[in-house]
Design a protein around this motif. Structure first.
Motif, PDB file in Angstrom:
ATOM      1  N   LEU A  10       0.810  -1.221   0.000  1.00 21.98           N
ATOM      2  CA  LEU A  10       0.000   0.000   0.000  1.00 21.98           C
ATOM      3  C   LEU A  10       0.844   1.272   0.000  1.00 21.98           C
ATOM      4  N   GLU A  11       2.177   1.096  -0.053  1.00 20.45           N
ATOM      5  CA  GLU A  11       3.114   2.222  -0.167  1.00 20.45           C
ATOM      6  C   GLU A  11       2.962   3.220   0.982  1.00 20.45           C
ATOM      7  N   VAL A  12       2.873   2.668   2.211  1.00 17.78           N
ATOM      8  CA  VAL A  12       2.776   3.498   3.404  1.00 17.78           C
ATOM      9  C   VAL A  12       3.794   2.992   4.429  1.00 17.78           C
ATOM     10  N   SER A  13       4.035   3.784   5.449  1.00 17.78           N
ATOM     11  CA  SER A  13       4.931   3.371   6.529  1.00 17.78           C
ATOM     12  C   SER A  13       4.130   2.640   7.599  1.00 17.78           C
ATOM     13  N   LYS A  14       4.828   1.928   8.473  1.00 15.57           N
ATOM     14  CA  LYS A  14       4.144   1.202   9.544  1.00 15.57           C
ATOM     15  C   LYS A  14       3.508   2.142  10.559  1.00 15.57           C
ATOM     16  N   GLU A  15       3.925   3.390  10.564  1.00 15.52           N
ATOM     17  CA  GLU A  15       3.369   4.365  11.509  1.00 15.52           C
ATOM     18  C   GLU A  15       2.239   5.184  10.885  1.00 15.52           C
ATOM     19  N   CYS A  16       1.791   4.826   9.680  1.00 15.63           N
ATOM     20  CA  CYS A  16       0.803   5.646   8.965  1.00 15.63           C
ATOM     21  C   CYS A  16      -0.525   5.690   9.723  1.00 15.63           C
ATOM     22  N   SER A  17      -1.226   6.808   9.561  1.00 15.03           N
ATOM     23  CA  SER A  17      -2.547   6.968  10.174  1.00 15.03           C
ATOM     24  C   SER A  17      -3.605   6.324   9.292  1.00 15.03           C
ATOM     25  N   GLY A  18      -4.818   6.233   9.818  1.00 12.30           N
ATOM     26  CA  GLY A  18      -5.921   5.667   9.045  1.00 12.30           C
ATOM     27  C   GLY A  18      -6.225   6.469   7.794  1.00 12.30           C
ATOM     28  N   SER A  19      -6.135   7.790   7.895  1.00 11.39           N
ATOM     29  CA  SER A  19      -6.420   8.639   6.737  1.00 11.39           C
ATOM     30  C   SER A  19      -5.350   8.483   5.663  1.00 11.39           C
ATOM     31  N   GLU A  20      -4.083   8.334   6.084  1.00 13.63           N
ATOM     32  CA  GLU A  20      -2.996   8.130   5.127  1.00 13.63           C
ATOM     33  C   GLU A  20      -3.159   6.794   4.415  1.00 13.63           C
ATOM     34  N   LEU A  21      -3.559   5.778   5.183  1.00 15.22           N
ATOM     35  CA  LEU A  21      -3.785   4.449   4.626  1.00 15.22           C
ATOM     36  C   LEU A  21      -4.901   4.479   3.585  1.00 15.22           C
ATOM     37  N   LYS A  22      -5.983   5.149   3.932  1.00 14.97           N
ATOM     38  CA  LYS A  22      -7.147   5.219   3.044  1.00 14.97           C
ATOM     39  C   LYS A  22      -6.809   5.986   1.766  1.00 14.97           C
ATOM     40  N   LYS A  23      -6.045   7.058   1.924  1.00 18.80           N
ATOM     41  CA  LYS A  23      -5.665   7.871   0.770  1.00 18.80           C
ATOM     42  C   LYS A  23      -4.812   7.075  -0.202  1.00 18.80           C
ATOM     43  N   SER A  24      -3.845   6.314   0.326  1.00 24.67           N
ATOM     44  CA  SER A  24      -2.969   5.518  -0.525  1.00 24.67           C
ATOM     45  C   SER A  24      -3.746   4.381  -1.187  1.00 24.67           C
ATOM     46  N   ASP A  59      -8.325  -2.624   9.630  1.00 20.61           N
ATOM     47  CA  ASP A  59      -8.958  -3.189  10.817  1.00 20.61           C
ATOM     48  C   ASP A  59      -7.942  -3.155  11.956  1.00 20.61           C
ATOM     49  N   ASP A  60      -8.230  -2.375  12.999  1.00 21.65           N
ATOM     50  CA  ASP A  60      -7.254  -2.164  14.078  1.00 21.65           C
ATOM     51  C   ASP A  60      -6.798  -3.470  14.712  1.00 21.65           C
ATOM     52  N   GLU A  61      -7.734  -4.398  14.941  1.00 25.77           N
ATOM     53  CA  GLU A  61      -7.378  -5.661  15.587  1.00 25.77           C
ATOM     54  C   GLU A  61      -6.477  -6.508  14.689  1.00 25.77           C
ATOM     55  N   LYS A  62      -6.856  -6.614  13.401  1.00 24.59           N
ATOM     56  CA  LYS A  62      -6.056  -7.396  12.465  1.00 24.59           C
ATOM     57  C   LYS A  62      -4.695  -6.760  12.239  1.00 24.59           C
ATOM     58  N   ARG A  63      -4.667  -5.441  12.219  1.00 25.36           N
ATOM     59  CA  ARG A  63      -3.392  -4.744  12.017  1.00 25.36           C
ATOM     60  C   ARG A  63      -2.440  -5.013  13.174  1.00 25.36           C
ATOM     61  N   SER A  64      -2.996  -5.021  14.384  1.00 22.65           N
ATOM     62  CA  SER A  64      -2.167  -5.282  15.561  1.00 22.65           C
ATOM     63  C   SER A  64      -1.585  -6.696  15.504  1.00 22.65           C
ATOM     64  N   ILE A  65      -2.415  -7.675  15.114  1.00 18.85           N
ATOM     65  CA  ILE A  65      -1.939  -9.061  14.999  1.00 18.85           C
ATOM     66  C   ILE A  65      -0.883  -9.165  13.915  1.00 18.85           C
ATOM     67  N   ASP A  67       1.107  -6.814  12.782  1.00 15.21           N
ATOM     68  CA  ASP A  67       2.351  -6.155  13.197  1.00 15.21           C
ATOM     69  C   ASP A  67       3.184  -7.053  14.116  1.00 15.21           C
ATOM     70  N   ARG A  68       2.516  -7.876  14.905  1.00 14.82           N
ATOM     71  CA  ARG A  68       3.228  -8.748  15.851  1.00 14.82           C
ATOM     72  C   ARG A  68       3.715 -10.055  15.214  1.00 14.82           C
ATOM     73  N   ALA A  72       1.023 -14.973   9.017  1.00 13.52           N
ATOM     74  CA  ALA A  72       0.732 -16.267   9.634  1.00 13.52           C
ATOM     75  C   ALA A  72      -0.148 -16.105  10.863  1.00 13.52           C
ATOM     76  N   GLY A  73      -0.007 -14.995  11.560  1.00  8.97           N
ATOM     77  CA  GLY A  73      -0.798 -14.768  12.764  1.00  8.97           C
ATOM     78  C   GLY A  73      -2.263 -14.520  12.485  1.00  8.97           C
ATOM     79  N   LEU A  74      -2.589 -14.243  11.214  1.00  7.40           N
ATOM     80  CA  LEU A  74      -3.973 -13.944  10.849  1.00  7.40           C
ATOM     81  C   LEU A  74      -4.754 -15.175  10.438  1.00  7.40           C
TER      82      LEU A  74
END
Length: 379
Positions: A10-24, A59-65, A67-68, A72-74
């Protein structure tokens, strides 16, 4: 096989906000959407991967999984190919804003409805970029444009199959859709094998190489309204691709406006920089400056400052919607002499002396500061 990183997709950084993610995501989905890339398998696969990445990272929950533990964690978290109810609404909202909705004023607005029936091999609407000179955009113009549009292949009746012979798709059973499940929810999705047609070619048409269309060239004349700007889009009805019934879609023109040497546009306002020699600013003077449709007088008062602005109402660009004109904003650029001769230096020194205390404003300004600094060190 190397696993692709969702953030890189998605051409974003791991620290990107939701709006940045949506825009990309919006930008990439627009770029690789199958309707804009007919018969392009690579773009189709890229589009699927982009959707998969956005499904997780939005999805905040899926994103957290993710990232950790990574992908495979999904497993077991609903990654069976469908979308969650929350981000499905989000994705549909994005697609509606990109490919649907009203065309707005005079044919301006979002991309038109794709209006594609299951047997249609290509989108009827398409868009091109149209360069405009600065004055053409400001005042409007008539442009002749060479376009290339698609028409159905006569030999296969637009099917892409030799002699028009098609067989039922074995992946969706001729339905054109497959059902994806996630938990208790299920969603219908366009069949990836037949692209929603329900049938596929047993053999490609040799005349069009299975594309289902050929191209035609045409020169059209378009009236460009006054006040358009870079990024504005104009719909030219009936100049798009042609379907099997002889109906044509729409052509969308996205304008790219050249910059001007002197005038700078900001919306409906026009800025112009006015070079003023320092003596003109001190003494005051009336200058003649250019406007979009002629000239006007700029009256410099005594003591005009650098970057001071003078506003002329109604001398800007006509609004493309209302026709109301913006402002002309003239900004002073102070010009100082690059070098002076002995005579000029002597005159300037005499002028400075004639102002007395006023000619040394830094002394009175910094007097208390000097005293405070001395007291800090006990001097």
């Amino acid at each position: 096989m190397t696993e692709l990183d969702y953030y890189e997709i998605l051409e974003v950084s791991k620290e990107c906000s939701g709006s940045e993610l949506k825009k990309s995501y919006r930008k990439l989905a627009m770029k690789y959407h199958p309707d804009r890339n007919p018969d392009d398998k690579e773009a189709e696969e890229k589009f699927k991967v982009i959707n998969e990445a956005y499904q997780v990272l939005s999805d905040d929950e899926k994103r957290s999984i993710y990232d950790r533990y990574g992908k495979a964690g999904l497993e077991g978290q609903g990654m069976g190919g469908g979308f969650g109810s929350a981000n499905m609404d989000d994705i549909m909202d994005i697609f509606n804003s990109m490919f649907g909705g009203s065309s707005g004023f005079g044919g301006f607005g979002g991309f038109g409805q794709t209006r594609r029936d299951p047997g249609q091999k290509y989108a009827l609407d398409f868009e091109i970029e149209l360069p405009l000179k600065f004055n053409e955009a400001i005042f409007g113009c008539e442009k002749k444009i060479d376009i290339t549009y698609k028409v159905p292949c006569d030999d296969c009746q637009g099917t892409g199959a030799k002699d028009g012979k098609l067989e039922t798709c074995d992946y969706c059973g001729g339905q054109g859709q497959v059902v994806m499940r996630q938990g208790r929810m299920q969603f219908a999705q366009t069949c990836p094998k037949c692209h929603g047609e329900g049938r596929k070619a047993t053999e490609k048409c040799p005349s069009c190489s299975g594309k289902g269309y050929k191209t035609k060239d045409e020169t059209i004349t378009i009236n460009i309204p006054a006040g358009v700007d870079s990024g504005n889009r104009l719909r030219a009805q009936g100049y798009g691709n042609e379907d099997r019934h002889g109906r044509r879609g729409d052509l969308y023109l996205t304008f790219i406006v050249e910059e001007d040497e002197n005038f700078i546009r900001n919306g409906n306002d026009i800025y112009i920089e006015v070079p003023v020699f320092f003596t003109q600013a001190i003494l005051g003077e009336t200058l003649t400056i250019p406007t979009l449709d002629g000239e006007t007088e700029l009256e410099l008062k005594q003591g005009t400052k650098d970057k001071e602005q003078f506003i002329f109402e109604g001398e800007g660009v006509a609004d493309v919607h209302s026709g109301r004109k913006g402002r002309l904003i003239a900004q002073v650029k102070m010009v100082l002499p690059k070098k002076i001769n002995d005579e000029q230096r002597e005159l300037l020194e005499k002028l400075q002396e004639s102002y007395g205390v006023e000619s040394r404003p830094h002394k009175s300004t910094f007097e208390s500061a000097f005293d405070r600094v001395k007291s800090w060190f006990g001097n």
